[in-house]
Design an enzyme around this catalytic site. Structure first.
Site, PDB file in Angstrom:
ATOM      1  N   TYR A 204      22.594 -61.375  97.602  1.00 46.96           N
ATOM      2  CA  TYR A 204      21.070 -61.225  98.331  1.00 46.96           C
ATOM      3  C   TYR A 204      20.996 -60.532  99.346  1.00 46.96           C
ATOM      4  O   TYR A 204      21.615 -60.645 100.375  1.00 46.96           O
ATOM      5  CB  TYR A 204      20.655 -62.588  98.599  1.00 46.96           C
TER       6      TYR A 204
ATOM      7  N   LYS B 229      -1.495 -70.784  93.588  1.00 45.66           N
ATOM      8  CA  LYS B 229      -1.920 -69.528  94.385  1.00 45.66           C
ATOM      9  C   LYS B 229      -2.482 -68.568  93.393  1.00 45.66           C
ATOM     10  O   LYS B 229      -3.119 -67.421  93.717  1.00 45.66           O
ATOM     11  CB  LYS B 229      -1.204 -69.183  95.375  1.00 45.66           C
TER      12      LYS B 229
END
Length: 339
Positions: free
Chosen positions: A68, A229
């Site tokens: 990451y 959303k």
């Protein structure tokens, strides 16, 4: 037609669970930190706020990975934890490339040892509670990887090991190899799983249950779809769909339309049950006895607040049946979501 679900079918979910056969107690809601760093939020103060908020809400499982943002997520998380590190369960991963050198990746014993030391340094800790193989490595016999993991456990650098996005066959191979050689056995698997991504129910979850392997779910909201959303064509420029559009199905009109229709049906189910869509999505996962914990992956403190302040619930049979009527067991709407 399925009977309308009622709010009477909703009960409070347990807040902790034991991670497989490890004996390690973890919170059923975990903080995933993939968004810590340039992949999501490079504001270290906001990342620290998310860690603080997670503590305040009783989250004890914190998950990251070396890949990451090329280790930046581990660095930010380690700094944010500080002295609280001893009171949490810290999980990270190894496998994905960490540089241009082809040797700096995979599950070879040499790389596992080096990657573990690198993660320990970035996290600012002496041990990792859960060290996970991020993907299966077809180029390295799993017995060799498990042997290296056992060395790390013996050395006190790792408490337990796990896997992430392994197939059922890979999980079975790892179990057999560990039993044959007396090496460490996996205590957890981390698959993608949500109302819209249910392929794990076919073989991965049953394999985990048979072998007493805990399950930590990633993408419980299917990349934001189960927040509602994406129900119209106007997408927030800061959303992950816009930031990493090629990684998602939002560019596929047919898939986009299909998911919107299904989410509309799920919103109706949630409304009739007197809960939010997010609560429905989380409750679906936590209602499955095979699941140990689910990972929240917020990008901002407000997103985390919105998620953890939702009532984490266990859904009754009527609500689960209404969900099954929209997306049946074992079905992943978009196969690319299976990781």
């Amino acid at each position: 037609m399925t009977s309308p679900p009622s709010s009477a079918s909703v009960t409070q979910a347990a807040t902790t669970a034991t991670l497989g056969h490890s004996g390690i107690e973890v919170s059923r809601i975990a903080l995933g930190t993939m968004m810590f760093g340039s992949w999501g939020n490079d504001d270290e103060s906001e990342c620290r706020q998310m860690v603080d908020a997670a503590f305040d809400h009783g989250i004890t499982l914190f998950d990251t990975a070396d890949m990451y943002d090329q280790g930046r997520s581990e660095e930010i998380l380690g700094a944010a934890l500080g002295r609280r590190r001893e009171s949490i369960v810290l999980a990270t991963k190894v496998f994905n490339p960490m540089g241009a050198d082809p040797a700096d990746r995979g599950l070879s014993p040499r790389w596992i040892r080096q990657a573990c030391d690198d993660s320990l340094r970035r996290l600012g800790t002496h041990y990792i509670d859960l060290y996970q193989m991020h993907r299966a490595d077809p180029d390295v016999p799993i017995a060799e990887s498990l042997g290296a993991m056992q060395e790390l456990i013996t050395a006190g650098k790792v408490r337990s090991i796990g896997t992430s996005t392994f197939s059922a066959a890979d999980l079975a191979d790892a179990q057999a190899a560990g039993l044959l050689d007396g090496n460490a056995l996996s205590t957890s698997e981390q698959p993608p799983y949500s109302i819209l991504v249910r392929a794990a129910e076919n073989d991965i979850l049953p394999t985990c249950v048979r072998n007493d392997v805990g399950v930590i779910v990633w993408a419980p909201l299917n990349g934001g779809w189960l927040t509602g959303k994406y129900q119209n064509e106007s997408v927030d420029a800061s959303s992950r769909a816009e930031r990493q559009g090629d990684h998602f199905d939002h560019k596929d009109l047919e898939m986009r339309t299909r998911k919107r229709e299904m989410v509309s049906g799920l919103i109706d189910v949630a409304d009739r049950a007197g809960i939010t869509l997010i609560e429905l999505a989380m409750g679906f996962i936590l209602s499955n006895p095979a699941i140990t914990s689910l990972l929240l992956g917020p990008r901002t403190p407000q997103q985390l607040t919105d998620l953890v302040e939702a009532r984490h619930v266990t859904l009754g049979a009527d609500i689960l049946a209404a969900i099954d009527a929209i997306n049946p067991p074992g079905i992943t709407v978009n196969p690319s979501d299976d990781g």
